[in-house]
Design an enzyme around this catalytic site. Structure first.
Site, short mmCIF file in Angstrom:
data_model
loop_
_atom_site.label_atom_id
_atom_site.label_comp_id
_atom_site.label_asym_id
_atom_site.label_seq_id
_atom_site.Cartn_x
_atom_site.Cartn_y
_atom_site.Cartn_z
N LYS A 15 -31.58 -62.28 8.69
CA LYS A 15 -32.94 -61.74 8.89
C LYS A 15 -33.27 -60.72 7.81
CE LYS A 15 -31.76 -57.40 10.28
NZ LYS A 15 -32.26 -56.11 9.74
N PRO A 101 -23.98 -62.33 3.37
CA PRO A 101 -23.12 -61.22 2.95
C PRO A 101 -22.96 -60.18 4.06
CG PRO A 101 -25.24 -61.15 1.80
CD PRO A 101 -25.19 -62.45 2.52
N VAL A 102 -21.78 -59.57 4.09
CA VAL A 102 -21.42 -58.62 5.15
C VAL A 102 -21.90 -57.22 4.79
CG1 VAL A 102 -19.47 -57.61 6.42
CG2 VAL A 102 -19.42 -60.03 5.75
N ALA A 103 -22.34 -56.45 5.81
CA ALA A 103 -22.81 -55.07 5.63
C ALA A 103 -23.88 -55.01 4.53
CB ALA A 103 -21.64 -54.13 5.32
N ALA A 104 -24.86 -55.88 4.65
CA ALA A 104 -25.86 -56.04 3.59
C ALA A 104 -27.29 -55.78 4.04
CB ALA A 104 -25.77 -57.45 3.00
N GLY A 105 -27.49 -55.45 5.34
CA GLY A 105 -28.85 -55.25 5.85
C GLY A 105 -29.53 -56.54 6.25
N GLY A 108 -26.00 -60.19 9.57
CA GLY A 108 -25.05 -61.27 9.72
C GLY A 108 -24.16 -61.15 10.95
N SER A 110 -24.75 -59.43 13.73
CA SER A 110 -25.56 -59.60 14.94
C SER A 110 -25.95 -61.05 15.14
CB SER A 110 -26.82 -58.73 14.85
OG SER A 110 -26.49 -57.35 14.84
N ASP A 143 -29.72 -55.32 17.27
CA ASP A 143 -30.35 -56.47 16.61
C ASP A 143 -30.11 -57.79 17.34
OD1 ASP A 143 -31.69 -55.31 14.52
OD2 ASP A 143 -30.08 -55.60 13.06
#
Length: 296
Positions: A15, A101-105, A108, A110, A143
């Site tokens: 998202k 991608p992880v921890a990217a805003g 992913g 959620s 989220d």
């Protein structure tokens, strides 16, 4: 009545936030937000299979070797919650193919969590509505309810109060993730040093532009109250955003707490050219995707 399935394969869609306004901090430590959120075609793949274990065991594998696969994983927590709530027999095997991608805003974690809830519903043919799953999902992450709903949504509260908006018009979306990751909790802690903004007019403009199916009208009103915080510590975010704009984007914005920046493009060719231009800032992780409007 549909028969329970032995395995399912589902997509967990990323998202972006087209609008993110922080209204203030609550007594419970969370923040009241007002957001326009949109799911994308970019997705993780979640394979789930019933396993004839003597106890409700959960086994998770992934193509990302460092991804937690135990109790710290939101997918694990979602399945364990459903096993307990509905007294589900046996165990579940899950394979997570990460593309987001992880921890990217980009939500992913959620998205994977929400998809696990939906997957358990299908595997065991549980008579639970998507609205009820959203209530369950809220206990796992702010989220998660939106990731169950999907599509184009106005999210309020901590993100759990959802209002369906008209479908977003098609557009090419370029995602650019710098080489670092960001902690959402740290960003919100730092936000307290900044004055609150009033972006109600821009939010309303975005909603009206969505109704008109006007991607340029949406893009020119993008805003994110968290952008100034993350960009203040990582100036490359502003550089990436400016590069995307200079290379033909209708608008560009950091998504969520960052650090991913996205841009809206009229053509695929423009978006590909803009992605190549980002290499001068050391950005190698780019994704060309589109709008995902199907919802549960």
């Amino acid at each position: 009545m549909m028969q329970p399935k032995h395995f399912v394969t589902l997509k967990a869609n990323a998202k972006i936030n087209l609008a993110l306004s922080v209204l203030g901090k609550r007594e419970d430590g969370y923040h009241d937000l007002e957001m326009v959120a949109q799911t994308l075609l970019l997705h993780d793949n979640i394979f789930m299979k019933k396993v004839d274990y003597p106890e409700p065991k959960i086994t998770i594998t992934s193509n990302v070797h460092w991804l937690p696969t135990g109790k710290k994983n939101l997918v694990y927590q979602a399945i364990a919650l459903m096993q307990k709530k509905y007294s589900l027999p046996g165990g579940v095997y899950v394979d997570i193919t990460k593309n987001i991608p992880v921890a990217a805003g980009l939500g992913g974690g959620s998205a994977d969590c929400a998809t696990a809830l939906l997957g358990i519903r299908r595997l065991y043919n549980i008579n639970v509505s998507s609205k009820e799953l959203q209530v369950i999902g809220k206990t796992l992450g702010a989220d998660v309810p939106f990731m169950i709903a999907q599509g184009t949504v106005l999210a309020e509260g901590i993100g759990e109060r959802l209002t369906r908006l008209p479908p977003h018009p098609s557009v090419y979306v370029l995602l650019a993730k710098p080489h670092f990751s960001v902690s959402t909790s740290v960003v919100f802690q730092r936000l307290e040093k900044y004055p609150l903004q009033n972006n109600k007019a821009k939010l309303n403009n975005i909603i009206r532009a969505i109704s008109r199916k006007d991607p340029q009208g949406i893009a020119k009103n993008f805003f994110n109250d968290l952008e100034v915080v993350t960009a203040g510590h990582y100036p490359v975010i502003d550089q990436v955003k400016e590069s995307i704009l200079q290379n033909g984007a209708m608008g560009a914005l950091m998504s969520g707490s960052g650090p991913t920046v996205f841009g809206y493009f009229r053509t695929k060719k423009q978006a590909i050219f803009a992605a190549k231009a980002l290499r001068r800032y050391g950005v190698r992780e780019t994704y060309l995707t589109g709008i995902y409007n199907k919802f549960i």
